[in-house]
Design an enzyme around this catalytic site. Structure first.
Site, mmCIF file in Angstrom:
data_model
loop_
_atom_site.group_PDB
_atom_site.id
_atom_site.type_symbol
_atom_site.label_atom_id
_atom_site.label_comp_id
_atom_site.label_asym_id
_atom_site.label_seq_id
_atom_site.Cartn_x
_atom_site.Cartn_y
_atom_site.Cartn_z
ATOM 1 N N ALA A 182 33.587 42.706 35.813
ATOM 2 C CA ALA A 182 34.522 43.625 36.455
ATOM 3 C C ALA A 182 33.934 44.993 36.756
ATOM 4 C CB ALA A 182 35.758 43.782 35.565
ATOM 5 N N GLU A 184 31.046 45.907 37.660
ATOM 6 C CA GLU A 184 29.915 45.934 38.589
ATOM 7 C C GLU A 184 30.410 46.142 40.020
ATOM 8 O OE1 GLU A 184 27.768 42.364 37.533
ATOM 9 O OE2 GLU A 184 27.613 43.017 35.440
ATOM 10 N N ASN A 256 31.299 34.024 33.639
ATOM 11 C CA ASN A 256 29.952 33.523 33.894
ATOM 12 C C ASN A 256 29.434 32.618 32.778
ATOM 13 O OD1 ASN A 256 28.573 33.889 36.288
ATOM 14 N ND2 ASN A 256 27.028 35.204 35.389
ATOM 15 N N ARG A 257 30.028 32.712 31.598
ATOM 16 C CA ARG A 257 29.612 31.875 30.474
ATOM 17 C C ARG A 257 30.624 30.786 30.158
ATOM 18 N NH1 ARG A 257 26.987 36.432 30.498
ATOM 19 N NH2 ARG A 257 24.984 36.666 29.410
ATOM 20 N N SER A 313 25.140 43.792 38.812
ATOM 21 C CA SER A 313 24.404 45.022 38.558
ATOM 22 C C SER A 313 24.364 45.198 37.034
ATOM 23 C CB SER A 313 25.103 46.222 39.221
ATOM 24 O OG SER A 313 26.324 46.551 38.574
ATOM 25 N N GLU A 340 20.359 41.129 40.481
ATOM 26 C CA GLU A 340 20.860 42.347 39.829
ATOM 27 C C GLU A 340 20.521 43.536 40.727
ATOM 28 O OE1 GLU A 340 22.482 42.635 36.963
ATOM 29 O OE2 GLU A 340 22.119 40.775 35.850
#
Length: 376
Positions: A182, A184, A256-257, A313, A340
């Site tokens: 969130a 980023e 993401n995990r 990022s 990134e």
């Protein structure tokens, strides 16, 4: 490390009928100073010395350095430790306040392209939705807004699909994700710039025309819309989604995990609901990930996925599998990357990237994508 309440805020309980829930307090980070601490290969020692401080961690991979924010009343004690450290923010709260001075969205008439001034500022979530609707509306015959499902709080997981002369859905997919984490913010801006140029430069740039005539492009700017909204209302450094779970005092899962592939393996993710990398109770059990899996599989079952990029990022890295495992091993993407974005080092903003760097960040990624998509 001792974590501040910023990482441990509880979601307000469901209100009884007619009751007004008590709003959560907003984390301001006023007076916090952020540092990059060199570890010199001894992260354990550095972590031990930081244990007594109310540290707000920025980076999760601490092999080379820790990026942390320290409350103002602990700065003198921290600096007395004598770490080799560079300053990321002299006053994190002040930088967040400056970054959050949003320019109003410039409304456009029907089928008019939004102004490039969009990229001069960060914006509220509702304005991002307007931007995409207006951008697509200017090119109705070669694009569409897609809806792949809903977030845990019911927000639309939307995106844009762009195609060329072959017609909709006729070519292998170029597939981009933004704002999985969130905080980023720059990632949404970058993928918006890519969408903008894929649409506006088709008739003027032979490279762009060739790309669109070779691939169908799918861009999801907000994989984690609930978390993004929360960064704008409550805690600028929030990372996870906003899913509450029975029996857990902490909120949120790292989308993401949560992918349902090798989820059960240890390392790289946490089983603690309060951890920034909490992977959920079961593989693929977040609403967001369920929607992503279904949509991704639809691309695989169609013309396949040529290139997938998950934009994040910060640090200025290009990361290869394994880390985007599902997309490569299950969805069978030919190329699966994580990029990134800015910044790389100290003095550049960390997650709180100055608005003046939005357009330079976006332009450099656009030039890279044009080159990449012309040669793969």
């Amino acid at each position: 490390m001792k974590f501040t309440a910023a990482a441990l805020l509880l979601v307000a309980p469901l209100a009884l009928a007619g009751a007004v829930p008590k709003p959560e307090r907003k984390i301001t980070y006023d007076g916090y100073k952020a540092y990059r601490i060199a570890t010199h290969g001894d992260a354990k020692s550095v972590k031990g010395k930081l244990a007594s401080f109310a540290v707000v961690p920025f980076n999760l991979n601490t092999n080379e350095h820790f990026d942390v924010a320290i409350p103002g009343d602990e700065v003198a004690a921290f600096e007395a430790l004598g770490f080799e450290a560079e300053v990321l923010h002299n006053d994190l709260g002040a930088d967040i306040m400056t970054e959050g001075t949003f320019a109003p969205y410039q409304e456009v008439s029907a089928q008019a392209v939004p102004s490039l001034s969009w990229f001069d500022s960060y914006h509220a979530y509702a304005d991002h939705v307007k931007f995409f609707n207006d951008l697509q509306g200017a090119f109705p015959n070669v694009s569409e807004i897609i809806d792949i499902g809903a977030s845990s709080q019911g927000r639309q997981l939307f995106g844009i699909h762009i195609w060329g002369s072959g017609g909709k859905g006729s070519k292998p997919a170029i597939y981009f994700h933004g704002t999985v984490h969130a905080r980023e913010w720059i990632t949404a801006k970058v993928v918006e710039y890519l969408a903008y140029n894929f649409l506006t430069q088709y008739s003027s740039d032979a490279t762009v025309k060739a790309i669109r005539d070779t691939y169908d492009i799918y861009i999801l700017p907000f994989v984690n819309p609930d978390g993004f909204v929360y960064t704008q209302t409550n805690d600028r450094l929030w990372r996870k989604n906003r899913q509450s779970r029975s029996g857990a005092s902490c909120v949120g899962t790292d989308i993401n995990r949560n992918w349902p592939y090798k989820w059960e393996l240890t390392g790289g993710a946490s089983t603690d609901p309060c951890d920034e990398t909490y992977k959920g109770k079961a593989a693929g059990d977040t609403p967001e990930n369920k929607a992503l899996v279904a949509f991704t599989q639809s691309l695989t079952n169609g013309k396949g996925i040529k290139l997938y990029i998950d934009w994040h990022s910060y640090g200025q890295y290009i990361l290869f599998p394994y880390g985007t495992d599902y997309i490569q091993d299950v969805a069978k993407a030919e190329f699966a990357w994580t990029i990134e974005l800015r910044p790389k080092g100290s003095g550049s903003g960390g997650f709180v990237l100055p608005a003046a760097q939005i357009l330079p960040s976006a332009i450099e990624q656009w030039e890279g994508m044009k080159y990449l998509l012309a040669v793969i």
